[in-house]
Design a protein around this motif. Structure first.
Motif, PDB file in Angstrom:
ATOM      1  N   GLY A 114       0.806  -1.217   0.000  1.00  0.00           N
ATOM      2  CA  GLY A 114       0.000   0.000   0.000  1.00  0.00           C
ATOM      3  C   GLY A 114       0.838   1.266   0.000  1.00  0.00           C
ATOM      4  O   GLY A 114       0.456   2.268  -0.623  1.00  0.00           O
ATOM      5  N   ASP A 115       1.990   1.239   0.680  1.00  0.00           N
ATOM      6  CA  ASP A 115       2.833   2.441   0.723  1.00  0.00           C
ATOM      7  C   ASP A 115       3.382   2.780  -0.657  1.00  0.00           C
ATOM      8  O   ASP A 115       3.451   3.953  -1.038  1.00  0.00           O
ATOM      9  CB  ASP A 115       3.964   2.259   1.736  1.00  0.00           C
ATOM     10  CG  ASP A 115       4.846   1.049   1.448  1.00  0.00           C
ATOM     11  OD1 ASP A 115       4.354   0.069   0.846  1.00  0.00           O
ATOM     12  OD2 ASP A 115       6.033   1.078   1.817  1.00  0.00           O
TER      13      ASP A 115
ATOM     14  N   VAL B 287       1.963   1.887  -3.556  1.00  0.00           N
ATOM     15  CA  VAL B 287       0.822   2.319  -4.372  1.00  0.00           C
ATOM     16  C   VAL B 287       0.507   3.783  -4.089  1.00  0.00           C
ATOM     17  O   VAL B 287       0.285   4.575  -5.013  1.00  0.00           O
ATOM     18  CB  VAL B 287      -0.408   1.427  -4.109  1.00  0.00           C
ATOM     19  CG1 VAL B 287      -1.652   2.006  -4.787  1.00  0.00           C
ATOM     20  CG2 VAL B 287      -0.162   0.004  -4.598  1.00  0.00           C
ATOM     21  N   GLN B 288       0.499   4.184  -2.819  1.00  0.00           N
ATOM     22  CA  GLN B 288       0.188   5.568  -2.466  1.00  0.00           C
ATOM     23  C   GLN B 288       1.242   6.528  -3.012  1.00  0.00           C
ATOM     24  O   GLN B 288       0.912   7.584  -3.554  1.00  0.00           O
ATOM     25  CB  GLN B 288       0.074   5.700  -0.950  1.00  0.00           C
ATOM     26  CG  GLN B 288      -1.165   5.027  -0.375  1.00  0.00           C
ATOM     27  CD  GLN B 288      -1.173   5.025   1.150  1.00  0.00           C
ATOM     28  OE1 GLN B 288      -0.328   5.638   1.780  1.00  0.00           O
ATOM     29  NE2 GLN B 288      -2.125   4.312   1.726  1.00  0.00           N
ATOM     30  N   ALA B 289       2.517   6.163  -2.874  1.00  0.00           N
ATOM     31  CA  ALA B 289       3.584   7.031  -3.380  1.00  0.00           C
ATOM     32  C   ALA B 289       3.515   7.142  -4.902  1.00  0.00           C
ATOM     33  O   ALA B 289       3.678   8.233  -5.466  1.00  0.00           O
ATOM     34  CB  ALA B 289       4.939   6.486  -2.951  1.00  0.00           C
TER      35      ALA B 289
ATOM     36  N   THR C 129       0.865   6.738  -6.748  1.00  0.00           N
ATOM     37  CA  THR C 129      -0.339   7.504  -7.090  1.00  0.00           C
ATOM     38  C   THR C 129      -0.077   9.000  -6.983  1.00  0.00           C
ATOM     39  O   THR C 129      -0.518   9.782  -7.836  1.00  0.00           O
ATOM     40  CB  THR C 129      -1.505   7.088  -6.177  1.00  0.00           C
ATOM     41  OG1 THR C 129      -1.750   5.686  -6.341  1.00  0.00           O
ATOM     42  CG2 THR C 129      -2.773   7.851  -6.523  1.00  0.00           C
ATOM     43  N   ARG C 130       0.659   9.394  -5.952  1.00  0.00           N
ATOM     44  CA  ARG C 130       1.013  10.819  -5.829  1.00  0.00           C
ATOM     45  C   ARG C 130       1.865  11.280  -7.006  1.00  0.00           C
ATOM     46  O   ARG C 130       1.667  12.371  -7.548  1.00  0.00           O
ATOM     47  CB  ARG C 130       1.763  11.059  -4.512  1.00  0.00           C
ATOM     48  CG  ARG C 130       0.900  10.991  -3.275  1.00  0.00           C
ATOM     49  CD  ARG C 130       1.606  11.598  -2.059  1.00  0.00           C
ATOM     50  NE  ARG C 130       2.876  10.952  -1.764  1.00  0.00           N
ATOM     51  CZ  ARG C 130       3.003   9.886  -0.969  1.00  0.00           C
ATOM     52  NH1 ARG C 130       1.918   9.346  -0.420  1.00  0.00           N
ATOM     53  NH2 ARG C 130       4.192   9.365  -0.728  1.00  0.00           N
TER      54      ARG C 130
ATOM     55  N   HIS D 125      -5.013   2.883 -10.896  1.00  0.00           N
ATOM     56  CA  HIS D 125      -5.309   4.282 -11.153  1.00  0.00           C
ATOM     57  C   HIS D 125      -5.033   4.575 -12.621  1.00  0.00           C
ATOM     58  O   HIS D 125      -4.177   3.916 -13.238  1.00  0.00           O
ATOM     59  CB  HIS D 125      -4.453   5.225 -10.286  1.00  0.00           C
ATOM     60  CG  HIS D 125      -4.766   5.136  -8.824  1.00  0.00           C
ATOM     61  ND1 HIS D 125      -5.833   5.764  -8.236  1.00  0.00           N
ATOM     62  CD2 HIS D 125      -4.129   4.481  -7.829  1.00  0.00           C
ATOM     63  CE1 HIS D 125      -5.857   5.509  -6.945  1.00  0.00           C
ATOM     64  NE2 HIS D 125      -4.823   4.719  -6.664  1.00  0.00           N
TER      65      HIS D 125
END
Length: 199
Positions: A79-80, A82-84, A86-87, A194
């Protein structure tokens, strides 16, 4: 007869059968629309017919893509990361562009990929690669990034020799979307995490 321990199913700590380990792959990609995918599939069919000696494992048309940046293989979906990622994708400012693919070639490897590529890389595609690379490094995701870029679409993986470079097309692809993709190695489908329009 003594049982062969290597033929026995792997057990977990509680004595139950363990699930086989999975490899989760993350990457940024350009995904062709349905009409463009169909054109690529026609090229693959022509290649199969014109190269009867070519033994290959062919990619399903639904999986055609051009990788922009590879974010690594992981034992689970992180998840970390994926979040990075995505940003980084959300921060990108890039427009749609035309990419003309005009040859088939092979890359070296254990199963040499048979790929569609272009003799000239469009400047907007090269800029997209550079800008996204910089955004990923800023987001702390530089570990797996390549230092060079040879854009291509893989049609199959040869089980024999390298394919000579062959002219095709030209095949025009209007690239208007960047996607963050998740796949589990050995399983069929890609999961779109995304997508960002290029406009």
């Amino acid at each position: 007869m003594t049982p062969n321990l290597f033929d026995s199913p792997q057990l977990d700590l509680l004595g139950g059968q363990a699930e086989p380990a999975q490899t989760h792959r993350l990457f940024f990609a350009l995904l062709p629309d349905e009409a463009t995918r169909a054109e690529f599939a026609r090229v693959a069919d022509t290649l199969k017919a014109s190269q009867p000696g070519l033994r290959a494992r062919w990619v399903a048309p639904a999986r055609y893509h051009a990788t922009v940046h590879f974010l690594g293989d992981h034992p689970m979906l992180r998840g970390d990361i994926v979040q990075a990622a995505t940003r980084a994708g959300a921060a990108l400012q890039a427009g749609a562009f035309d990419w003309t693919l005009d040859c088939i070639a092979s890359f070296h490897g254990r199963e040499p990929p048979c790929v569609l590529r272009s003799n000239e890389v469009p400047a907007p595609l090269q800029q997209l690669w550079v800008q996204l690379r910089e955004a990923l490094i800023r987001a702390g995701q530089g570990a797996h990034l390549s230092r060079s870029f040879t854009p291509h679409v893989t049609l199959g993986y040869s089980r024999g020799g390298l394919l000579p470079e062959l002219p095709v097309g030209p095949l025009a692809w209007r690239v208007d979307q960047l996607a963050l993709v998740h796949s589990v190695v050995g399983q069929g489908d890609y999961r779109l995490l995304h997508a960002w329009p290029l406009s």
